[in-house]
Design an enzyme around this catalytic site. Structure first.
Site, PDB file in Angstrom:
ATOM      1  N   CYS A 177      41.572  39.562  38.801  1.00 35.68           N
ATOM      2  CA  CYS A 177      40.994  39.231  40.113  1.00 35.68           C
ATOM      3  C   CYS A 177      40.558  40.490  40.858  1.00 35.68           C
ATOM      4  CB  CYS A 177      42.028  38.455  40.930  1.00 35.68           C
ATOM      5  SG  CYS A 177      41.489  38.114  42.608  1.00 35.68           S
ATOM      6  N   CYS A 196      41.376  40.382  44.633  1.00 34.58           N
ATOM      7  CA  CYS A 196      42.782  40.601  44.988  1.00 34.58           C
ATOM      8  C   CYS A 196      43.158  42.077  44.832  1.00 34.58           C
ATOM      9  CB  CYS A 196      43.719  39.796  44.091  1.00 34.58           C
ATOM     10  SG  CYS A 196      43.152  38.144  43.719  1.00 34.58           S
ATOM     11  N   ASP A 197      42.689  42.704  43.770  1.00 35.98           N
ATOM     12  CA  ASP A 197      43.250  44.005  43.390  1.00 35.98           C
ATOM     13  C   ASP A 197      42.286  45.185  43.492  1.00 35.98           C
ATOM     14  OD1 ASP A 197      45.627  42.715  42.810  1.00 35.98           O
ATOM     15  OD2 ASP A 197      45.047  42.293  40.752  1.00 35.98           O
TER      16      ASP A 197
END
Ligand SMILES: Cc1cc2nc3c(=O)[nH]c(=O)nc-3n(C[C@H](O)[C@H](O)[C@H](O)COP(=O)(O)OP(=O)(O)OC[C@H]3O[C@@H](n4cnc5c(N)ncnc54)[C@H](O)[C@@H]3O)c2cc1C
Length: 323
Positions: A150, A153-154
């Site tokens: 992701c 997200c990261d």
């Protein structure tokens, strides 16, 4: 169905029983929330078991640029919030629980969650899919320590660093491009000699000075010391291997449908639930839609459309079969 697929007897483990609901929706992604909207507007008071991630894959998508109505694109989490708000406005209720077993042998159907047994006259399965694993040494060990599925997200953790994106489809190039906001350099590693991604995305990626491409190439191993530090790459044409220092590996190589709990209960093909064009499974009153049943289109709009269709059909079916 083979005997291997014969499910264990349904065990309610003494859990509280809730319902019966007219419509129980399993999954809180675009499919489930669209089904919930349509079922709620038909005054069927649907209950949605959201699973672990409200919004499903869209919740981890940075930007959606191909959902009609948003000419400038829309953030994935923002779109999820709008879907949820609209479904709830008409009376859909969302419950943070996951289905772990089902009993479709008689009506009302029973679905076991962690918190309760849910009884329902009809069930719409919208459990979607999860990212496929690369299955190379180091992948599991370094997940969350440099290996990610992701970008949204990261990505932030890789400010000024070098990362690899694995994959050749829309998601790989889209997320790769997004990662150039943070990363110093994004190398897209793809096992084939050309990308599957749409032409526009390919053009944008080619023009992005932070992106480079390793075609005909696979990752053999991911390695490091507590965090990812290097990968071994193999060129499939020449057979040559090389070690490349890297800080992060983002994997976008497709998805596996979240349908394990339906094995032996419903007709399936390659892990996908089989439906007819009315979203009906082989069990009357049990419908399936979106990525749990669709190996072909896998888009927000197609999934949402199938969710809506499943709810319309569930309403018709209930009108004919309500006890
Ligand atoms: C990185 C990325 C970028 C993408 N970009 C785009 C894009 O730009 N445009 C586009 O159209 N599409 C895009 N997609 C694809 C799109 O997100 C999917 O097609 C869509 O989300 C599928 O919807 P779904 O509801 O069927 O499944 P999912 O989104 O997978 O949702 C599944 C839902 O089911 C729940 N669930 C799972 N198991 C259970 C269980 N046992 N019990 C109860 N609930 C359960 C989950 O918690 C989740 O809420 C992208 C996907 C990814 C991964």
């Amino acid at each position: 169905m083979t005997s291997e697929n014969t499910p264990l007897p349904f065990d309610d483990e003494g859990l509280e029983t809730k319902g019966p609901y007219k419509v129980l929706v399993l999954g809180g992604g675009p499919t489930g929330l669209s089904a919930a909207l349509y079922a709620a507007r038909a005054e069927l008071n649907p209950l949605v078991l959201t699973g672990l991630q409200i919004g499903g894959q869209v919740a981890i998508t940075h930007s959606v640029e191909n959902y009609p109505g948003f000419p400038d694109g829309v953030g994935g989490p923002e779109l999820v919030e709008l879907f949820q708000k609209q479904a709830e406005r008409f009376g859909a209720v969302l419950e943070f629980d996951s289905a772990v077993d089902v009993d479709f042998s008689q009506r009302p159907y029973r679905v076991k969650g962690y918190n309760a047994i849910y009884e329902a006259e009809s069930v719409i399965i919208a459990t979607g899919a999860t990212p496929r694993k690369l299955q190379v040494p180091g992948e599991v060990e370094f997940t969350g320590r440099g290996v990610s599925y992701c970008g949204t997200c990261d990505g932030w953790f890789f400010k000024g660093k070098d990362v690899i994106v694995v994959g050749g489809g829309d998601s790989a190039l889209e997320e790769g491009e997004f990662l150039t906001r943070y990363a110093n350099k994004v190398t897209v590693v793809h096992r084939r000699d050309e990308f599957r991604a749409g032409v526009l995305l390919q053009k944008r990626a080619a023009e992005n000075p932070k992106m480079s491409f390793a075609l005909d190439t696979v990752i053999n191993t991911i390695d490091g010391n507590g965090e990812v530090q290097k990968v071994e790459l193999k060129n499939l044409k020449s057979g040559e291997t090389q070690t490349q220092p890297i800080d992060g590996v983002f994997i976008f190589i497709g998805h596996t449908p979240n349908t394990e709990i339906f094995q032996g209960h419903l007709e399936m093909e390659d892990g996908y639930i089989v439906t007819n064009k009315l979203m009906e499974t082989n069990i009357p009153g049990v419908f399936a839609a979106g990525e749990a049943a669709d190996p072909h289109f896998r888009q927000v709009i197609t999934s949402a459309g199938m969710g809506a269709a499943a709810a319309i059909q569930a309403n018709r079916w209930l009108q004919e079969h309500s006890s």
